[in-house]
Each structure stands twice: as C-alpha cells, then as structure tokens.
Design a protein around this motif. Structure first.
Motif, PDB file in Angstrom:
ATOM      1  N   LEU A  29     -39.985 -14.541  21.450  1.00 35.99           N
ATOM      2  CA  LEU A  29     -39.595 -13.828  20.266  1.00 35.99           C
ATOM      3  C   LEU A  29     -38.201 -13.890  20.132  1.00 35.99           C
ATOM      4  O   LEU A  29     -37.346 -13.272  19.346  1.00 35.99           O
ATOM      5  CB  LEU A  29     -39.822 -12.382  20.486  1.00 35.99           C
ATOM      6  CG  LEU A  29     -41.179 -11.770  21.033  1.00 35.99           C
ATOM      7  CD1 LEU A  29     -41.384 -10.440  21.155  1.00 35.99           C
ATOM      8  CD2 LEU A  29     -41.795 -12.194  19.292  1.00 35.99           C
ATOM      9  N   ARG A  30     -37.607 -14.812  20.824  1.00 32.34           N
ATOM     10  CA  ARG A  30     -35.918 -14.996  20.489  1.00 32.34           C
ATOM     11  C   ARG A  30     -35.601 -15.619  19.432  1.00 32.34           C
ATOM     12  O   ARG A  30     -34.628 -14.945  18.762  1.00 32.34           O
ATOM     13  CB  ARG A  30     -35.376 -16.184  21.438  1.00 32.34           C
ATOM     14  CG  ARG A  30     -34.806 -15.610  22.884  1.00 32.34           C
ATOM     15  CD  ARG A  30     -34.459 -16.731  23.817  1.00 32.34           C
ATOM     16  NE  ARG A  30     -34.394 -16.260  25.170  1.00 32.34           N
ATOM     17  CZ  ARG A  30     -34.710 -16.855  26.125  1.00 32.34           C
ATOM     18  NH1 ARG A  30     -34.606 -18.252  26.218  1.00 32.34           N
ATOM     19  NH2 ARG A  30     -34.590 -16.539  27.451  1.00 32.34           N
ATOM     20  N   VAL A  32     -36.997 -14.702  16.620  1.00 32.15           N
ATOM     21  CA  VAL A  32     -37.471 -13.665  15.485  1.00 32.15           C
ATOM     22  C   VAL A  32     -36.419 -12.461  15.636  1.00 32.15           C
ATOM     23  O   VAL A  32     -35.747 -12.001  16.535  1.00 32.15           O
ATOM     24  CB  VAL A  32     -38.851 -12.958  16.160  1.00 32.15           C
ATOM     25  CG1 VAL A  32     -39.246 -11.694  15.319  1.00 32.15           C
ATOM     26  CG2 VAL A  32     -39.962 -13.970  16.547  1.00 32.15           C
ATOM     27  N   PRO A  34     -34.403  -8.999  15.624  1.00 23.92           N
ATOM     28  CA  PRO A  34     -34.594  -8.158  16.485  1.00 23.92           C
ATOM     29  C   PRO A  34     -35.513  -6.637  15.732  1.00 23.92           C
ATOM     30  O   PRO A  34     -36.464  -6.297  16.452  1.00 23.92           O
ATOM     31  CB  PRO A  34     -33.327  -7.310  16.956  1.00 23.92           C
ATOM     32  CG  PRO A  34     -32.535  -8.846  16.572  1.00 23.92           C
ATOM     33  CD  PRO A  34     -33.145  -9.547  15.605  1.00 23.92           C
ATOM     34  N   ARG A  36     -37.904  -6.861  13.894  1.00 21.52           N
ATOM     35  CA  ARG A  36     -39.123  -7.535  13.203  1.00 21.52           C
ATOM     36  C   ARG A  36     -39.949  -7.762  14.688  1.00 21.52           C
ATOM     37  O   ARG A  36     -41.065  -7.632  14.473  1.00 21.52           O
ATOM     38  CB  ARG A  36     -39.260  -8.778  12.605  1.00 21.52           C
ATOM     39  CG  ARG A  36     -40.641  -9.123  11.886  1.00 21.52           C
ATOM     40  CD  ARG A  36     -40.397 -10.283  11.106  1.00 21.52           C
ATOM     41  NE  ARG A  36     -41.686 -11.103  11.121  1.00 21.52           N
ATOM     42  CZ  ARG A  36     -42.746 -10.430  10.592  1.00 21.52           C
ATOM     43  NH1 ARG A  36     -42.841  -9.092  10.235  1.00 21.52           N
ATOM     44  NH2 ARG A  36     -44.150 -11.067  10.480  1.00 21.52           N
ATOM     45  N   ARG A  37     -39.539  -7.591  15.908  1.00 22.04           N
ATOM     46  CA  ARG A  37     -39.991  -7.995  17.288  1.00 22.04           C
ATOM     47  C   ARG A  37     -41.162  -7.042  17.423  1.00 22.04           C
ATOM     48  O   ARG A  37     -42.398  -7.493  17.940  1.00 22.04           O
ATOM     49  CB  ARG A  37     -39.025  -8.144  18.237  1.00 22.04           C
ATOM     50  CG  ARG A  37     -38.285  -9.374  18.202  1.00 22.04           C
ATOM     51  CD  ARG A  37     -37.138  -9.433  19.170  1.00 22.04           C
ATOM     52  NE  ARG A  37     -36.466 -10.440  19.003  1.00 22.04           N
ATOM     53  CZ  ARG A  37     -35.044 -10.570  19.525  1.00 22.04           C
ATOM     54  NH1 ARG A  37     -34.616  -9.727  20.487  1.00 22.04           N
ATOM     55  NH2 ARG A  37     -34.333 -11.789  19.315  1.00 22.04           N
ATOM     56  N   GLU A 103     -41.860 -18.249  14.383  1.00 19.06           N
ATOM     57  CA  GLU A 103     -42.328 -16.963  14.882  1.00 19.06           C
ATOM     58  C   GLU A 103     -43.680 -17.351  15.546  1.00 19.06           C
ATOM     59  O   GLU A 103     -44.535 -17.947  14.875  1.00 19.06           O
ATOM     60  CB  GLU A 103     -42.443 -15.948  13.788  1.00 19.06           C
ATOM     61  CG  GLU A 103     -43.128 -14.709  14.107  1.00 19.06           C
ATOM     62  CD  GLU A 103     -43.189 -13.648  12.698  1.00 19.06           C
ATOM     63  OE1 GLU A 103     -44.467 -13.418  12.550  1.00 19.06           O
ATOM     64  OE2 GLU A 103     -42.199 -13.196  12.185  1.00 19.06           O
ATOM     65  N   GLU A 156     -37.311  -4.847  26.354  1.00 22.81           N
ATOM     66  CA  GLU A 156     -35.939  -5.394  26.514  1.00 22.81           C
ATOM     67  C   GLU A 156     -35.291  -4.261  27.324  1.00 22.81           C
ATOM     68  O   GLU A 156     -34.489  -4.405  28.132  1.00 22.81           O
ATOM     69  CB  GLU A 156     -35.197  -5.501  25.207  1.00 22.81           C
ATOM     70  CG  GLU A 156     -35.733  -6.885  24.686  1.00 22.81           C
ATOM     71  CD  GLU A 156     -34.946  -7.053  23.120  1.00 22.81           C
ATOM     72  OE1 GLU A 156     -33.971  -6.531  22.905  1.00 22.81           O
ATOM     73  OE2 GLU A 156     -35.618  -8.130  22.360  1.00 22.81           O
TER      74      GLU A 156
END
Length: 200
Positions: A29-30, A32, A34, A36-37, A103, A156
């Motif tokens: 997800l890097r 993408v 933040p 939208r994650r 994505e 996270e």
C-alpha cells in the motif's frame, strides 16, 4: 476432527494470519494515498471473503468432480497447514522485492495474503465434514474477516504501538499453535485411514 463455531473461527483467524499480513499490506500500500488505504484494505478483504464464501458453496461439488475423499482432503489440508505454519515460525529470508507502482487489486492482498490455498482448503474441509452447519461456518468466516479488517486497517498504528519485533513474535506464536492444529489433523486422518485399512 469436529469443530465448534469458536474453534473454526480461531482456526480461520490463525490461517488468514492478519498480524502476519501487516508487513505485506504495508509494503503493497506504499504507492496508495494514505486517505485511500482503508478503502483499499476493505475492498481486498471483501474480495477474499467472496472467494472463500464461494468455496463454501461449491466445495462439495468440487470434491465430487475431482473424485476426492474427505479423508484425502483432511490429510492434504493438514500438510498444507503444516507447511504454512512452518513458514510462520521460520520465515524465509526477506528478499529485495520489486517496488509496486500501482494500487494493488486482488493480487497479492486478497489472494494469496488472505484467501490463500490453506484458507480455501480449510473452508472446503469445514463444509465437507459438517455441511449441515454451513451457516455456522459462514458466521465464523464473517467474524474472521471482521477481525482481519480491524487489524489491517489499524496496521500502521499497531506497528507504531507494539513495534515490529512484537508483531513478529505474535506471528511466530500463532504459527506454533497452527503447527499443533496441523499435526492433530494429520494424526486423525492417518488414524482414520489405518482403521479403514483394518476393516478392508
């Protein structure tokens, strides 16, 4: 091996391994944004849920078409679980993976991170052993996906609070429990096979 709603839920949580999936999701997800994650994570979990649910309904037909017995599925499922559990306890050396620029969609998050071969084999096994309790297994799968969603959306924060080392320690502990489950499945399958041989 007879499962209850609780034991089936625990087994599915151990196999889908949301804690162990935290680094996989973080890496994928890097690229993408933040904000939208969380939506991407929920979408991938829904795709994995739909796939596992489909296997619950077509599982018996799949076994018939492939001419597989429940015993073969139980022993095969035990072997797969054992190999997955070993990878959790003794993870392979991390290699420098290519950076993903787009994505992620379906692969690698929905499949195989959540709905991998072991998860598909497990839902197949649950339904083939006790098809009359299908609603319970659907409930167990719903709870499992909800737990995965909470853990992965909060990934996270979890990494910041408990640190990478503790995440690794928890994953290895889950792997150890899964090794025991896999060995139990294998022993029961072998015992049933020996009994059938003695009768035959």
């Amino acid at each position: 091996m007879q499962y209850t709603f609780l034991s089936a839920t625990i087994l599915l949580v151990l196999i889908t391994d949301p804690i162990g999936n935290i680094p996989i999701f973080a890496n994928a997800l890097r690229p993408v944004a933040p904000e939208r994650r969380a939506r991407v994570i929920l979408r991938e979990i829904l795709i994995a849920f739909a796939l596992l649910l489909t296997f619950m309904f077509v599982g018996e037909g799949f076994l018939r078409v492939m001419n597989l017995s429940e015993l073969a599925l139980q022993i095969g499922g035990g072997v797969i679980l054992f190999l997955i559990a070993l990878r959790m306890v003794f993870p392979p050396a991390s290699s420098a993976e290519e950076q993903q620029l787009a994505e992620p969609l379906i692969v690698p998050l929905a499949v195989p991170a959540i709905a991998g071969p072991s998860a598909l084999a497990t839902v197949l096994l649950l339904v083939s052993q006790q098809p009359e309790r299908r609603l319970e297994w659907i409930g167990a799968l719903c709870v499992t996906m909800a737990i995965s969603a909470v853990v992965l959306v909060s990934a996270e924060r979890i990494q910041r609070v408990i640190g990478t080392r503790l995440v690794t320690a928890v994953e290895r502990l889950m792997g150890l429990v899964l090794v025991s489950v896999a060995v139990e499945m294998l022993l029961r399958g072998i015992k049933t096979f020996v009994v059938q041989l003695m009768k035959g």
